[in-house]
Design a protein around this motif. Structure first.
Motif, short mmCIF file in Angstrom:
data_model
loop_
_atom_site.label_atom_id
_atom_site.label_comp_id
_atom_site.label_asym_id
_atom_site.label_seq_id
_atom_site.Cartn_x
_atom_site.Cartn_y
_atom_site.Cartn_z
N ARG A 70 -4.26 12.90 -8.28
CA ARG A 70 -4.43 11.44 -8.31
C ARG A 70 -3.34 10.75 -7.50
NH1 ARG A 70 -2.38 7.18 -10.25
NH2 ARG A 70 -0.67 8.35 -11.22
N ARG A 71 -2.11 11.22 -7.65
CA ARG A 71 -1.02 10.64 -6.88
C ARG A 71 -1.20 10.87 -5.39
NH1 ARG A 71 4.67 11.82 -10.13
NH2 ARG A 71 4.08 10.79 -12.09
N ALA A 72 -1.67 12.06 -5.03
CA ALA A 72 -1.89 12.35 -3.61
C ALA A 72 -2.98 11.46 -3.04
CB ALA A 72 -2.26 13.83 -3.43
N GLN A 73 -4.03 11.22 -3.81
CA GLN A 73 -5.11 10.36 -3.36
C GLN A 73 -4.64 8.92 -3.20
OE1 GLN A 73 -8.06 11.17 -2.32
NE2 GLN A 73 -8.75 9.06 -1.98
N ALA A 74 -3.83 8.44 -4.17
CA ALA A 74 -3.29 7.08 -4.08
C ALA A 74 -2.38 6.93 -2.86
CB ALA A 74 -2.54 6.74 -5.36
N ALA A 75 -1.57 7.96 -2.58
CA ALA A 75 -0.69 7.91 -1.42
C ALA A 75 -1.49 7.91 -0.12
CB ALA A 75 0.28 9.10 -1.44
N ALA A 76 -2.58 8.66 -0.08
CA ALA A 76 -3.42 8.69 1.11
C ALA A 76 -4.07 7.34 1.35
CB ALA A 76 -4.48 9.78 0.96
N GLU A 77 -4.55 6.70 0.29
CA GLU A 77 -5.17 5.38 0.44
C GLU A 77 -4.15 4.34 0.87
OE1 GLU A 77 -6.95 4.61 -3.30
OE2 GLU A 77 -8.58 6.08 -3.05
N GLU A 78 -2.94 4.42 0.32
CA GLU A 78 -1.89 3.47 0.70
C GLU A 78 -1.49 3.66 2.17
OE1 GLU A 78 2.69 2.29 -0.62
OE2 GLU A 78 1.47 3.64 -1.85
N ALA A 79 -1.37 4.92 2.60
CA ALA A 79 -1.02 5.19 3.99
C ALA A 79 -2.12 4.71 4.93
CB ALA A 79 -0.77 6.68 4.18
N ALA A 80 -3.38 4.90 4.54
CA ALA A 80 -4.49 4.43 5.38
C ALA A 80 -4.50 2.91 5.48
CB ALA A 80 -5.81 4.95 4.80
N GLU A 81 -4.21 2.23 4.37
CA GLU A 81 -4.17 0.77 4.40
C GLU A 81 -3.02 0.27 5.27
OE1 GLU A 81 -5.22 -3.12 3.69
OE2 GLU A 81 -6.33 -1.26 3.29
N MET A 82 -1.87 0.94 5.20
CA MET A 82 -0.73 0.56 6.03
C MET A 82 -1.04 0.77 7.50
SD MET A 82 3.21 1.92 5.80
CE MET A 82 3.26 1.41 4.07
N ALA A 83 -1.70 1.88 7.82
CA ALA A 83 -2.09 2.13 9.21
C ALA A 83 -3.04 1.06 9.71
CB ALA A 83 -2.72 3.51 9.32
N LYS A 84 -3.93 0.60 8.85
CA LYS A 84 -4.87 -0.45 9.22
C LYS A 84 -4.14 -1.77 9.48
CE LYS A 84 -8.97 -2.89 7.54
NZ LYS A 84 -9.93 -3.02 6.41
N GLN A 85 -3.15 -2.12 8.63
CA GLN A 85 -2.41 -3.36 8.80
C GLN A 85 -1.55 -3.35 10.05
OE1 GLN A 85 -0.19 -4.13 5.23
NE2 GLN A 85 -2.02 -4.38 3.95
N MET A 86 -1.09 -2.16 10.44
CA MET A 86 -0.24 -2.06 11.63
C MET A 86 -1.04 -1.80 12.90
SD MET A 86 2.95 0.16 10.05
CE MET A 86 3.88 0.03 11.58
N ASN A 87 -2.36 -1.99 12.80
CA ASN A 87 -3.25 -1.83 13.97
C ASN A 87 -3.17 -0.43 14.57
OD1 ASN A 87 -4.17 -4.48 13.78
ND2 ASN A 87 -2.49 -5.26 15.06
#
Length: 469
Positions: A70-87
């Motif tokens: 669960r923690r790994a999945q949450a970290a992956a989603e957070e990293a993907a969202e950050m990558a999206k915000q940083m274009n």
């Protein structure tokens, strides 16, 4: 003015030509970069640790593994969202995200023994256990007690509790799921209940032409208080930085008899003004350099993430608001002159570094009190402690800045600025007397009490056997 400029130029160039100044200038951004890099390196280079779970059903083992996933999945989603915000295209970031998330630091292995006593050689490192990362010692063992009331955590390293906390969370979630199942409810019942809970948004009350109105609280509403705390801390850091320059510089000139030469060419007030301006320019250079470094970093981050610009704009607007910045600058300048005069006067009474060190402890205590107030203001800007302490002249320069963001009555702002101005003028007058006695007449720390008594009209007692000067 020319004499003040000459003293200013002499002292300023003397400070900035020293290698220690450039070392101090580069230390903050360099250590910041090293700290960030070291933290990233420490996180990525942490060793893989093996653990084992001894319990009959395998349910507990599955719950702990599920919590790691669960923690790994949450970290992956957070990293993907950050990558999206940083274009950053997600396709380019997927490999780095997968590598960062997929590197497990805690891996379960089959128990090499069934009892704690039999597991001791593996827990102490005398024997190795095989796993995906090769042969390693067993980091920890989780053993279910006979009455199933405790999941005992055994490890030879008591300073690392990540696995223990993960197991605690997993056991709590497992207990909730079992309780829901026993009650005939689905596992997602609590999440569904949380989703339909009544929201509690924050609103600020505003006065409109139609009457009382309001708007939802945003970062723009909190920005003035945050900027005020930053300005107060900035002043504290600058005052803290001038101690070594004023004390050590004054001691060196006194011990080398440089004052006698300087005072043959300039008046004492001009000498003090030039020195204060020089140290102010030195500390301002350091602060502006660090601010430039922070600005470049922020601009680079903003270029990568347009959403960051929207986050920074409220703080820029607060920092350029005349209602905040003008009283803050007045407090800033008066506070600097106030403390600068104190440190310079005390430095003129010292012949050695050892004598100056005896003054540093009370000065540090005096400076730490406003820092405590800044911490309180960050948590509770409207605290009565801040309101009352802001009337104490030595704290007013810092605390008035903090109060501005809370929109105190205008008369209080003007009264505190007036008190601060009068106190600064008196302190400069007294510091001039002390400086003259120390730098010109060679007075020391022991003569300070007598000078204070003379300043307030009390005649100091003459030492036994001493004649008139």
């Amino acid at each position: 003015m020319r004499n003040i400029y000459l003293i200013f130029r002499r002292d300023f160039l003397g400070y900035v030509k020293a290698w220690g100044f450039w070392l101090s200038l580069a230390a903050v951004p360099l250590f910041l970069l090293i700290g960030v890099g070291f933290g990233m390196f420490a996180a990525s280079s942490a060793p893989v640790r093996y653990y084992t779970v001894i319990e009959p059903s395998g349910i507990i083992s599955g719950a702990i593994e599920g919590e790691f996933q669960r923690r790994a999945q949450a970290a992956a989603e957070e990293a993907a969202e950050m990558a999206k915000q940083m274009n950053i295209p997600l396709a380019e970031a997927e490999e780095q995200v997968a590598e960062a998330v997929g590197t497990r630091k805690y891996i379960e292995v089959a128990p090499p023994a069934e009892t704690l006593e039999d597991l001791r050689p593996w827990l102490t490192g005398e024997q190795m256990v095989a796993g995906p990362a090769g042969e390693r010692p067993l980091f920890a063992a989780l053993i279910l007690s006979e009455d199933a009331s405790q999941l005992e955590y055994w490890s030879s390293d008591v300073n690392i509790d990540t696995l223990q906390r993960t197991a605690e969370i997993a056991m709590r979630d497992l207990s909730r799921r079992e309780a829901l199942t026993a009650a005939g409810l689905e596992e997602g019942f609590l999440k569904a209940a949380d989703n339909v809970a009544v929201k509690v948004p924050a609103f600020r009350l505003t006065e409109t032409q139609a009457g009382a109105g309001g708007a939802e609280v945003t970062i723009a509403d909190r920005a003035p208080a945050i900027v005020a705390v930053a300005l107060a801390y900035f002043l504290w850091l600058m005052v803290f930085s001038i101690i070594q320059y004023l004390l050590m510089g004054t001691i060196e000139e006194r011990s080398n008899k440089i004052f006698d030469t300087l005072l043959t060419s300039v008046k004492l007030p001009e000498l003090l003004a030039g020195k204060l301006l020089a140290v102010f320019a030195v500390t301002s250079t350091m602060m502006l350099s660090w601010s430039l470094f922070a600005g470049i970093g922020s601009a680079f981050a903003a270029a990568q993430s347009p959403q960051l610009v929207e986050l920074i704009q409220p703080f820029i607007a607060a920092a350029t608001d005349p209602g905040l910045i003008i009283p803050a600058m007045v407090s800033f300048m008066l506070g600097y002159v106030l403390y600068g005069a104190i440190f310079m006067a005390l430095g003129s009474l010292c012949d050695t570094i050892q004598e100056a060190q005896t003054l540093l402890s009370p000065m540090m205590i005096l400076l730490m009190l406003p820092m405590f107030a800044i911490f309180i203001a960050f948590q509770d800007p409207g605290s009565p402690v801040i309101d009352y302490a802001s009337w104490f002249p030595l704290f007013t320069p810092f605390l008035l800045i903090l109060r501005i963001a809370q929109h105190p009555p205008l008369w209080e702002i003007l009264a505190q600025m007036g008190i601060m101005a009068v106190t600064t003028a008196l302190m400069v007058w007294g510091a001039t007397k002390v400086y003259r006695a120390g730098a010109v007449h060679g007075a020391g720390i022991g003569d300070l009490v007598g000078m204070v008594k003379s300043a307030i009209g009390m005649k100091p007692k003459a030492a036994a056997g001493s004649g008139a000067p």
